[in-house]
Scaffold this motif. Structure first.
Motif, PDB file in Angstrom:
ATOM      1  N   GLY A  98       0.760  -1.272  -0.131  1.00 58.88           N
ATOM      2  CA  GLY A  98       0.132   0.122   0.025  1.00 58.88           C
ATOM      3  C   GLY A  98       0.767   1.276   0.077  1.00 58.88           C
ATOM      4  N   LEU A  99       2.107   1.213  -0.390  1.00 57.17           N
ATOM      5  CA  LEU A  99       3.043   2.452  -0.534  1.00 57.17           C
ATOM      6  C   LEU A  99       3.400   2.871  -1.933  1.00 57.17           C
ATOM      7  N   GLY A 100       2.436   2.304  -2.915  1.00 48.56           N
ATOM      8  CA  GLY A 100       2.589   2.758  -4.002  1.00 48.56           C
ATOM      9  C   GLY A 100       1.239   3.571  -4.516  1.00 48.56           C
ATOM     10  N   GLY A 101       0.535   3.169  -5.503  1.00 49.76           N
ATOM     11  CA  GLY A 101      -0.592   3.924  -5.993  1.00 49.76           C
ATOM     12  C   GLY A 101      -1.742   3.876  -4.727  1.00 49.76           C
ATOM     13  N   SER A 102      -2.576   4.996  -4.891  1.00 49.63           N
ATOM     14  CA  SER A 102      -3.710   5.196  -4.003  1.00 49.63           C
ATOM     15  C   SER A 102      -2.971   5.531  -2.394  1.00 49.63           C
ATOM     16  N   TRP A 103      -1.794   6.112  -2.555  1.00 54.56           N
ATOM     17  CA  TRP A 103      -1.297   6.514  -1.254  1.00 54.56           C
ATOM     18  C   TRP A 103      -1.189   8.134  -1.142  1.00 54.56           C
ATOM     19  N   GLY A 104      -1.343   8.520   0.254  1.00 58.05           N
ATOM     20  CA  GLY A 104      -1.232   9.758   0.575  1.00 58.05           C
ATOM     21  C   GLY A 104      -2.483  10.672   0.244  1.00 58.05           C
ATOM     22  N   PRO A 105      -2.176  12.024   0.624  1.00 56.71           N
ATOM     23  CA  PRO A 105      -3.161  12.760   0.566  1.00 56.71           C
ATOM     24  C   PRO A 105      -3.821  13.134  -0.923  1.00 56.71           C
ATOM     25  N   LEU A 106      -3.252  12.969  -1.816  1.00 53.30           N
ATOM     26  CA  LEU A 106      -3.867  13.007  -3.316  1.00 53.30           C
ATOM     27  C   LEU A 106      -4.852  12.001  -3.547  1.00 53.30           C
ATOM     28  N   ALA A 107      -4.726  10.603  -2.688  1.00 52.75           N
ATOM     29  CA  ALA A 107      -5.675   9.781  -2.773  1.00 52.75           C
ATOM     30  C   ALA A 107      -6.511   9.711  -1.655  1.00 52.75           C
ATOM     31  N   GLY A 108      -6.651  10.661  -0.802  1.00 52.68           N
ATOM     32  CA  GLY A 108      -7.471  10.725   0.190  1.00 52.68           C
ATOM     33  C   GLY A 108      -7.195   9.959   1.677  1.00 52.68           C
ATOM     34  N   HIS A 109      -5.716   9.761   1.516  1.00 52.49           N
ATOM     35  CA  HIS A 109      -5.190   9.261   2.901  1.00 52.49           C
ATOM     36  C   HIS A 109      -4.420  10.285   3.577  1.00 52.49           C
ATOM     37  N   PHE A 110      -5.098  11.010   4.619  1.00 51.67           N
ATOM     38  CA  PHE A 110      -4.336  12.145   5.058  1.00 51.67           C
ATOM     39  C   PHE A 110      -3.437  11.737   6.547  1.00 51.67           C
ATOM     40  N   LYS A 111      -4.193  11.221   7.381  1.00 50.08           N
ATOM     41  CA  LYS A 111      -3.533  10.683   8.587  1.00 50.08           C
ATOM     42  C   LYS A 111      -4.509   9.520   8.768  1.00 50.08           C
ATOM     43  N   SER A 432      -8.144   0.900  10.060  1.00 51.67           N
ATOM     44  CA  SER A 432      -6.975   1.727  10.630  1.00 51.67           C
ATOM     45  C   SER A 432      -6.980   3.145  10.245  1.00 51.67           C
ATOM     46  N   SER A 433      -7.917   3.509   9.902  1.00 52.77           N
ATOM     47  CA  SER A 433      -8.051   5.018   9.521  1.00 52.77           C
ATOM     48  C   SER A 433      -9.655   5.388   9.559  1.00 52.77           C
ATOM     49  N   LYS A 434      -9.963   6.742   9.870  1.00 55.76           N
ATOM     50  CA  LYS A 434     -11.524   7.173  10.099  1.00 55.76           C
ATOM     51  C   LYS A 434     -11.901   7.708   8.902  1.00 55.76           C
ATOM     52  N   ASN A 435     -12.985   8.221   8.806  1.00 52.78           N
ATOM     53  CA  ASN A 435     -13.608   8.810   7.524  1.00 52.78           C
ATOM     54  C   ASN A 435     -12.592  10.032   6.968  1.00 52.78           C
ATOM     55  N   THR A 436     -12.611  10.146   5.861  1.00 50.83           N
ATOM     56  CA  THR A 436     -11.556  11.281   5.222  1.00 50.83           C
ATOM     57  C   THR A 436     -11.787  12.362   6.029  1.00 50.83           C
ATOM     58  N   THR A 438     -13.090  12.879   9.040  1.00 49.03           N
ATOM     59  CA  THR A 438     -12.498  13.069  10.334  1.00 49.03           C
ATOM     60  C   THR A 438     -10.824  13.056  10.147  1.00 49.03           C
ATOM     61  N   GLN A 439     -10.160  12.473   9.361  1.00 45.52           N
ATOM     62  CA  GLN A 439      -8.772  12.526   9.204  1.00 45.52           C
ATOM     63  C   GLN A 439      -8.387  14.067   9.203  1.00 45.52           C
ATOM     64  N   LEU A 440      -9.292  14.730   8.335  1.00 49.58           N
ATOM     65  CA  LEU A 440      -8.812  16.263   8.024  1.00 49.58           C
ATOM     66  C   LEU A 440      -9.065  16.964   9.141  1.00 49.58           C
ATOM     67  N   LEU A 441      -9.973  16.544  10.116  1.00 52.12           N
ATOM     68  CA  LEU A 441     -10.117  17.087  11.404  1.00 52.12           C
ATOM     69  C   LEU A 441      -8.994  17.315  12.196  1.00 52.12           C
ATOM     70  N   ALA A 442      -8.003  16.575  12.087  1.00 51.90           N
ATOM     71  CA  ALA A 442      -6.621  16.540  12.921  1.00 51.90           C
ATOM     72  C   ALA A 442      -5.876  17.929  12.417  1.00 51.90           C
ATOM     73  N   ALA A 449     -12.610  21.490   6.601  1.00 53.55           N
ATOM     74  CA  ALA A 449     -12.594  20.280   6.110  1.00 53.55           C
ATOM     75  C   ALA A 449     -13.807  19.970   5.267  1.00 53.55           C
ATOM     76  N   ASP A 450     -14.908  20.506   5.638  1.00 60.44           N
ATOM     77  CA  ASP A 450     -16.113  20.556   4.674  1.00 60.44           C
ATOM     78  C   ASP A 450     -15.865  20.902   3.075  1.00 60.44           C
ATOM     79  N   VAL A 451     -15.119  22.240   3.055  1.00 66.96           N
ATOM     80  CA  VAL A 451     -14.765  22.687   1.871  1.00 66.96           C
ATOM     81  C   VAL A 451     -13.961  21.776   0.961  1.00 66.96           C
ATOM     82  N   VAL A 452     -12.765  21.003   1.771  1.00 60.78           N
ATOM     83  CA  VAL A 452     -12.108  20.263   1.209  1.00 60.78           C
ATOM     84  C   VAL A 452     -12.524  18.894   0.591  1.00 60.78           C
ATOM     85  N   MET A 453     -13.713  18.452   1.322  1.00 60.82           N
ATOM     86  CA  MET A 453     -14.550  17.212   0.988  1.00 60.82           C
ATOM     87  C   MET A 453     -15.110  17.763  -0.331  1.00 60.82           C
TER      88      MET A 453
END
Length: 621
Positions: A98-111, A432-436, A438-442, A449-453
């Motif tokens: 899971g360290l290649g494609g679909s990784w990180g903020p541009l794929a919705g994985h923030f924290k 292992s993560s919360k809703n997108t 919810t991650q942004l709220l950190a 966060a609502d605007v980003v969504m």
């Protein structure tokens, strides 16, 4: 755009949700056209460091040193098959973790930024078997200790294949006098079997590993002699390229280009970005420039150039084609497309050099030089099977095995939650993560966060599917669309199963049913508009509307041309839908009220029954 600060849309976060939903799309769509996601450049630097250090440097060191080469002596190893084999295996390991494609903020994985192994090594997370009713021992949607063990063994097997030295090969020795052998096939046979098993248990991991492209390569590594292995690998990469190019024929791909260019971090010119739209900000359909770039630099290059590489015996023509395909992949890499398949693009750029310049047709590596002609014909037929089937029957094959990457023709969905209902996902789904959000709220206040969504939904609105999805939501939610919480399903799916690469098959009614079993949504609390990819021979796309509590409640089709002709914010209202079947009001009441006895029936007056193509019992959940 700052290094650490995003380019935030020109809206007041405190009052943003007071606007009508379609107006939110209009404003954020115009902002996307000029700034893309508005991501701080620091995020792009994180991606570049990941690719440079983790993928390229670490990967090359492992591939060369374990094969008996010095990584600094590029001239000694760049055209050696064992190094290529290990780079492919290293890529598979990175993707499977899971360290290649679909990784990180541009794929919705923030924290956290990583999904992958954090989910797949954890029991009770969601798994999605492709054929649970047909393949024995695959029923259920909960990851077990056995699933975790199989996944862990795959990772160990990949590491073993990478670190073991090569073994001698008679077929290699006959053609290359000074070599360091090949990866031992004995360590590849169990890996092939394990990927088949995990694929039947959980299609998410199978697709995340990009098995549609790398598993055939591993099979070739294990089963074919040296010369025919090279030729089969050539056929594999040409199938990927040409299949992707053919899939771009149609209305969808031109619509991919403008938002992709708008999101390119190294392009500061607003004028160039605006030029990809017909009349920014009034007409946000793709301009002729966007169509030309898409179908000349995209479709034609991706179809014609690989065929030149496959059949050319001219040294300079081949070199020009290799350079063109390397530039093609580096350009895609530079745009940081959402789902960020950066490692994939680097590998394919290297593969173009390795296969067609390192093993050219004029040097004994033409298709006619094969020692196993019938095997090579069988390989070609097998490689074409899923792309052909997937383009004719996209409901049967994921868009990735169909080789439709970047084509814009994807199964897609939008989720709509009644106020407060989305919180059930955080409460009841093991992951292992919360809703997108919810991650942004950190890092951000709730209003930001609502605007980003909403930026993610504005991005979807700029593609053909977005017009159809939001039309369906308007039809089924009416004025409530302004008060419901709408979500881009690709990003939400990422937070639930660790991976999504634009594949709506990972969040179809089976996935929704898995969420329902955990969250017990009431009717109307969680509504999904879902559309299938367009078959290559039809001008329509099929859709489903799903209520998590009731199952599929409507099916039908719409004309792709209608979606393409409309603006992202639907100023003329919903596009036309041809309804095939819908669950009427009495039937919905009967499914939710035990005191009511009523027979489900179709509004057209036809006999009662579940929606076409819906598994028996799905509607009755």
């Amino acid at each position: 755009m700052g290094f650490t600060q995003p380019d935030f849309p020109p809206v007041d976060p405190d009052t943003f949700l007071d606007r009508p939903f379609l107006d939110r799309l209009r404003v954020l769509g115009a902002h996307w056209a000029e700034y893309g996601f508005g991501t701080p450049k620091m995020v792009h630097m994180i991606y570049l460091m990941k690719v440079a250090i983790l993928y390229v440097v670490a990967g090359l060191c492992i591939a060369t040193f374990t094969s008996g080469y010095n990584v600094l002596d590029v001239g000694a190893w760049w055209d050696q098959l064992i190094v290529y084999q290990k780079i492919v295996l290293w890529t598979v390991l990175i993707e499977t973790l899971g360290l290649g494609g679909s990784w990180g903020p541009l794929a919705g994985h923030f924290k956290p930024m990583t999904g992958g192994f954090l989910f797949w090594l954890r029991p009770q997370t969601i798994r999605l078997p492709p054929w649970p009713g047909k393949v024995p021992f695959t029923r259920g949607d909960e990851r077990t200790v056995v699933d975790v063990a199989i996944y862990a063994v795959i990772l160990i097997n990949l590491v073993v294949a990478l670190v073991f030295p090569g073994i001698s090969s008679a077929s290699l020795d006959a053609l290359v006098a000074d070599n360091h052998g090949l990866v031992n096939p004995a360590v590849l046979y169990p890996l092939i079997a394990l990927f088949v098993v995990i694929g039947l248990r959980d299609k998410v991991i199978f697709i995340a590993a990009r098995s549609e492209q790398y598993l055939p390569a591993i099979v070739f590594f294990a089963a074919l002699p040296y010369l025919d292995m090279i030729l089969a690998l050539k056929l594999l990469i040409v199938t990927v390229w040409v299949g992707a190019g053919i899939s771009k024929l149609g209305h969808h791909f031109s619509m991919v280009i403008p938002p992709m260019i708008s999101n390119t971090p190294w392009l500061p010119s607003k004028a160039i970005k605006r030029a990809h739209y017909r009349d920014f900000p009034h007409d946000m359909r793709p301009s002729r420039l966007a169509g030309g770039i898409g179908h000349v630099l995209g479709t034609i290059v991706e179809v014609v150039t690989p065929l030149v590489l496959l059949f050319s015996t001219n040294k300079w023509l081949t070199l020009a084609a290799v350079v063109l395909m390397v530039c093609f992949h580096l350009f895609i890499f530079s745009t940081f497309p959402l789902a960020v398949p950066l490692e994939w693009n680097i590998l394919f750029a290297y593969a173009a050099i390795f296969l067609f310049w390192g093993h050219p047709a004029w040097d004994g590596y033409a298709l006619t030089d094969t020692t196993m002609p019938w095997v090579l014909v069988a390989v070609a037929a097998a490689l074409c099977f899923f792309p052909v089937l997937g383009n004719l029957r996209p409901d049967l094959v994921s868009f990735l095995p169909s080789m439709r990457q970047y084509a814009g023709n994807w199964a897609s969905a939008t989720w709509a939650f009644a106020p407060g209902a989305e919180e059930k996902l955080d409460q009841y789904v093991v992951r292992s993560s919360k809703n997108t959000r919810t991650q942004l709220l950190a890092s951000y206040p709730p209003e930001v966060a609502d605007v980003v969504m909403h930026q993610m939904m504005a991005w979807r609105s700029m593609h053909s599917q977005g017009r159809a999805l939001y039309s369906l939501m308007l039809r089924h939610l009416g004025s409530d669309i302004d008060t419901y919480t709408l979500r881009e399903a690709e990003f939400s799916c990422n937070s639930l199963v660790a991976f999504n690469f634009g594949d709506g098959h990972l969040h179809d009614e089976k996935m929704i049913a898995a969420l329902q079993r955990r969250c017990d949504f009431a009717p109307g609390e969680f509504t999904v508009a879902w559309i299938e990819s367009q078959p290559i021979h039809r001008g329509t796309q099929r859709y489903k509307v799903i209520d998590a509590a009731l199952g599929v409640i409507e099916t039908g089709t719409y004309r792709v041309a209608d979606a393409v002709a409309e603006q992202p914010w639907l100023p003329n209202g919903p596009i036309d839908m041809q309804v095939d079947w819908t669950l009427d009001v009495d039937a919905r009441r009967a499914l939710t009220d035990p005191d009511i006895v009523a027979e489900p029936k179709m509004r057209s007056g036809s006999p009662a029954g579940p929606a076409p193509d819906v598994p028996a019992g799905q509607v009755q959940q």
